[in-house]
Design an enzyme around this catalytic site. Structure first.
Site, mmCIF file in Angstrom:
data_model
loop_
_atom_site.group_PDB
_atom_site.id
_atom_site.type_symbol
_atom_site.label_atom_id
_atom_site.label_comp_id
_atom_site.label_asym_id
_atom_site.label_seq_id
_atom_site.Cartn_x
_atom_site.Cartn_y
_atom_site.Cartn_z
ATOM 1 N N ALA A 63 1.963 8.558 -1.675
ATOM 2 C CA ALA A 63 1.431 9.694 -2.118
ATOM 3 C C ALA A 63 2.432 10.783 -2.874
ATOM 4 C CB ALA A 63 0.439 10.456 -1.220
ATOM 5 N N TYR A 71 -8.142 14.055 0.686
ATOM 6 C CA TYR A 71 -7.375 15.110 -0.122
ATOM 7 C C TYR A 71 -8.155 15.553 -1.319
ATOM 8 C CZ TYR A 71 -3.846 13.304 2.591
ATOM 9 O OH TYR A 71 -2.942 12.799 4.019
ATOM 10 N N SER A 114 0.892 -1.087 0.016
ATOM 11 C CA SER A 114 0.073 -0.077 -0.129
ATOM 12 C C SER A 114 1.057 1.390 0.051
ATOM 13 C CB SER A 114 -0.706 -0.107 1.323
ATOM 14 O OG SER A 114 -2.047 0.645 1.189
HETATM 15 C C1 LIG Z 1 2.853 5.826 7.748
HETATM 16 C C2 LIG Z 1 1.864 5.603 6.702
HETATM 17 C C3 LIG Z 1 1.781 6.189 5.527
HETATM 18 C C4 LIG Z 1 0.530 6.283 4.779
HETATM 19 N N1 LIG Z 1 0.723 6.955 3.540
HETATM 20 C C5 LIG Z 1 -0.280 6.879 2.694
HETATM 21 C C6 LIG Z 1 -0.194 7.413 1.393
HETATM 22 O O1 LIG Z 1 0.831 7.959 1.084
HETATM 23 N N2 LIG Z 1 -1.264 7.116 0.728
HETATM 24 C C7 LIG Z 1 -2.434 6.259 0.996
HETATM 25 O O2 LIG Z 1 -3.386 6.216 0.013
HETATM 26 N N3 LIG Z 1 -2.529 5.698 2.112
HETATM 27 C C8 LIG Z 1 -1.480 6.119 2.913
HETATM 28 N N4 LIG Z 1 -1.634 5.463 4.254
HETATM 29 C C9 LIG Z 1 -2.458 4.380 4.423
HETATM 30 C C10 LIG Z 1 -1.977 2.998 4.038
HETATM 31 O O3 LIG Z 1 -1.985 2.925 2.715
HETATM 32 C C11 LIG Z 1 -3.256 2.090 4.527
HETATM 33 O O4 LIG Z 1 -4.435 2.243 3.685
HETATM 34 C C12 LIG Z 1 -3.692 2.337 5.736
HETATM 35 O O5 LIG Z 1 -2.381 2.185 6.768
HETATM 36 C C13 LIG Z 1 -4.628 0.708 6.311
HETATM 37 O O6 LIG Z 1 -3.853 -0.257 6.036
HETATM 38 P P1 LIG Z 1 -2.839 -1.186 7.087
HETATM 39 O O7 LIG Z 1 -3.836 -1.643 8.186
HETATM 40 O O8 LIG Z 1 -2.375 -2.467 6.200
HETATM 41 O O9 LIG Z 1 -1.742 -0.370 7.409
HETATM 42 C C14 LIG Z 1 -0.336 5.297 5.076
HETATM 43 C C15 LIG Z 1 -0.526 4.721 6.288
HETATM 44 C C16 LIG Z 1 0.689 4.752 7.141
HETATM 45 C C17 LIG Z 1 0.694 3.980 8.416
#
Ligand SMILES: Cc1cc2nc3c(=O)[nH]c(=O)nc-3n(C[C@H](O)[C@H](O)[C@H](O)COP(=O)(O)O)c2cc1C
Length: 377
Positions: free
Chosen positions: A58, A185, A23
Site C-alpha cells: 500500500a 481505508y 500480495s
Molecule cells: C505484514 C503484512 C502487511 C500487509 N500489507 C498489506 C498492504 O499493504 N495492502 C493490502 O491490501 N494488504 C496487506 N496485507 C494483507 C495481505 O496482502 C493479505 O491479504 C493477508 O495477509 C491475507 O493473506 P495471507 O493469508 O496469504 O497472508 C498485509 C498483510 C501482512 C501480514
C-alpha cells in the site's frame, strides 16, 4: 502432469507466466515515503521468487494518506526516484516474465497510526500525529483519531492524488496499478455503510456509496495507458450485518469492469471491529462468487498456504489468480517448491546460482553417507 497454477494468464493486456501473485505487504520502513535498502532487499528477494505478479505494498498518494510514518509513498519526486532505484534492481534479478504492480492507497481515518510493532493504534501527541480525514467524522474504533469529514474539494484533491500516483507508477514502468478499496481505508470508507453516514449523493444506496470509488477508478483508468492494467482490491464482506455483503461486492466489481478495470482482488474485513472466522481459504468463496457473477478476472487471497490448495482454487475455476502474503514472507522459495510438488518444474527456473539447492538434486540418502557429500566447487 500439467498444473493450472503454473499456466499463463493475462490481466488486461498484461501477460502473467503463472497464477501466483505476491500480495501487497506493507513494510512500514520507508523514510517520508521513500523506499530504502530494506525495500531493495525485500523486492530483490521477491523478484527471484518466481511469482507471476509482484504487487508492491500500500503506497500512499499523499503524505497524510500514509497509514504510518513508515509507509511507502508516491507523492513526491523524491519518492519516485527512490522507488526507481529499487525497481531497477528488482527487475535486474527477476525473470523477464515477472510482472510488477503497485497498490496505491489513502488510509483515511486509519492514517496517523503506529507501526504494527509499535502498537498499531493512533499516534500519540509525542509521535508527530496528523489530522486524519475520512468520509464521515467517525472513528475507526476506541483510541483512534476522529477524522474530519471530507468536503467535495477534498474529494477532488484525493481523486487527483490517485491519478498523480498512478502516473508516477506508469513512469516507473509498473505493469499493474492496484487501487486499495478494502481493509477499512478511505475508498472502503466510502463504500461501506459502517463508515459512510452522511446524507448526500455519496451516502445511502450502494449506487451512491460507490460513486466516489468509481470516480477515482475512472480517473485513474483514463490517466494511464491501456497497457498498464488496472485492478482494485475490494471487500467481499464487512463481516457485519449492516456492512457490505458479497452481493454488493458483485455489483461493485461489475461496475468496475464496465469502466475498464482489469481485475479485482477480493479480500474482506478491516472496517469494523468484529471477529472474522479466519481459516484456510476463508475469502475464496467471495472471489468465486464475484468471478462467476461478473466474469471479471478475479484474484483470491487469504490463508492460501499449500500448493495443492492453490492449485485446486485455480483448477476448479474459483479464481483466476491467487495472492499470497504470509506464506511468501515466511518462505520466499514457496513458488519453486510448489512447482516441484505440482510437477511444473519446467515452468520455473531456479536462478543458476541457486540451482544446486534444488531438492531433487540433493538426495538425502546420498547425503547420509559422508563419502557422498557434494564436493566443494
Ligand atoms: C505484514 C503484512 C502487511 C500487509 N500489507 C498489506 C498492504 O499493504 N495492502 C493490502 O491490501 N494488504 C496487506 N496485507 C494483507 C495481505 O496482502 C493479505 O491479504 C493477508 O495477509 C491475507 O493473506 P495471507 O493469508 O496469504 O497472508 C498485509 C498483510 C501482512 C501480514
Amino acid at each position: 502432469m500439467s498444473s493450472a497454477l503454473f499456466s499463463p494468464t493475462a490481466v488486461g493486456l498484461t501477460q502473467l507466466p503463472n497464477r501466483i501473485v505476491v500480495s501487497p505487504i506493507c513494510q512500514y520502513s520507508a523514510d517520508d515515503g521513500c523506499a530504502n535498502d530494506w525495500h531493495l532487499m525485500h523486492l530483490m528477494q521477491l523478484g527471484i521468487s518466481g511469482a507471476g505478479l509482484i504487487v508492491l505494498e500500500a503506497t500512499a498518494i499523499e503524505r497524510h494518506a500514509r497509514i504510518t510514518h513508515g509507509c511507502l509513498g508516491l507523492y513526491s519526486d523524491a519518492n519516485e526516484a527512490a522507488l526507481a532505484r529499487v525497481m531497477v534492481a528488482g527487475r535486474r534479478v527477476a525473470s523477464q516474465e515477472t510482472r510488477w504492480g503497485i497498490q496505491i492507497n489513502h488510509a483515511g481515518r486509519k492514517a496517523s497510526a503506529q507501526r504494527p510493532w509499535e502498537g498499531r493504534v493512533a499516534l500519540s501527541g509525542s509521535e508527530d500525529p496528523w489530522q486524519t480525514e475520512g468520509r464521515s467524522a467517525l472513528r475507526a474504533g476506541d483510541g483512534w483519531h476522529t477524522p474530519t469529514e471530507m468536503t467535495l474539494d477534498a474529494m477532488a484533491r484525493v481523486r487527483e492524488g490517485f491519478v498523480a500516483a498512478a502516473r508516477r507508477a506508469q513512469r516507473l514502468g509498473f505493469d499493474v496499478v492496484e487501487i486499495h478499496a478494502a481493509h477499512g481505508y478511505l475508498i472502503h470508507q466510502f463504500l461501506s455503510p459502517v463508515a459512510n453516514q452522511r446524507k448526500d449523493d455519496y451516502d445511502g444506496s450502494l449506487e451512491n456509496r460507490m460513486r466516489f470509488p468509481l470516480e477515482v477508478a475512472k480517473a485513474v483508468r483514463e490517466a494511464i495507458s491501456r497497457s498498464v492494467s488496472l485492478g482494485l482490491r475490494i471487500t467481499g464482506s464487512d463481516w457485519i450485518a449492516e456492512g457490505i455483503s458479497v452481493a454488493e461486492a458483485v455489483v461493485v466489481a461489475s461496475a468496475l469492469k464496465a469502466l475498464g478495470a482489469d481485475y479485482v482482488c477480493v479480500s474482506s474485513g478491516g472496517i469494523a471491529n468484529v471477529r472474522i472466522p479466519v481459516g484456510p481459504g476463508y475469502q475464496v468463496p467471495f472471489a468465486a462468487e464475484v468471478k462467476t457473477r461478473t466474469g471479471i478476472h478475479t484474484c483470491a487471497v487469504g490463508m492460501i498456504v499449500e500448493p495443492e490448495q492453490a492449485e485446486s482454487i485455480i483448477s476448479d475455476g474459483r479464481s483466476d489468480t491467487v495472492a499470497l502474503a504470509r506464506a511468501l514472507l515466511d518462505n520466499p522459495r514457496w513458488v519453486w517448491h510448489a512447482a516441484e510438488k505440482l510437477g511444473a518444474e519446467g515452468s520455473i527456473k531456479y536462478p543458476p546460482q541457486y540451482e544446486r539447492s534444488k531438492r531433487s538434486l540433493w538426495p538425502g540418502a546420498q547425503l547420509a553417507r559422508p563419502d557422498a557429500m557434494p564436493t566443494a566447487p
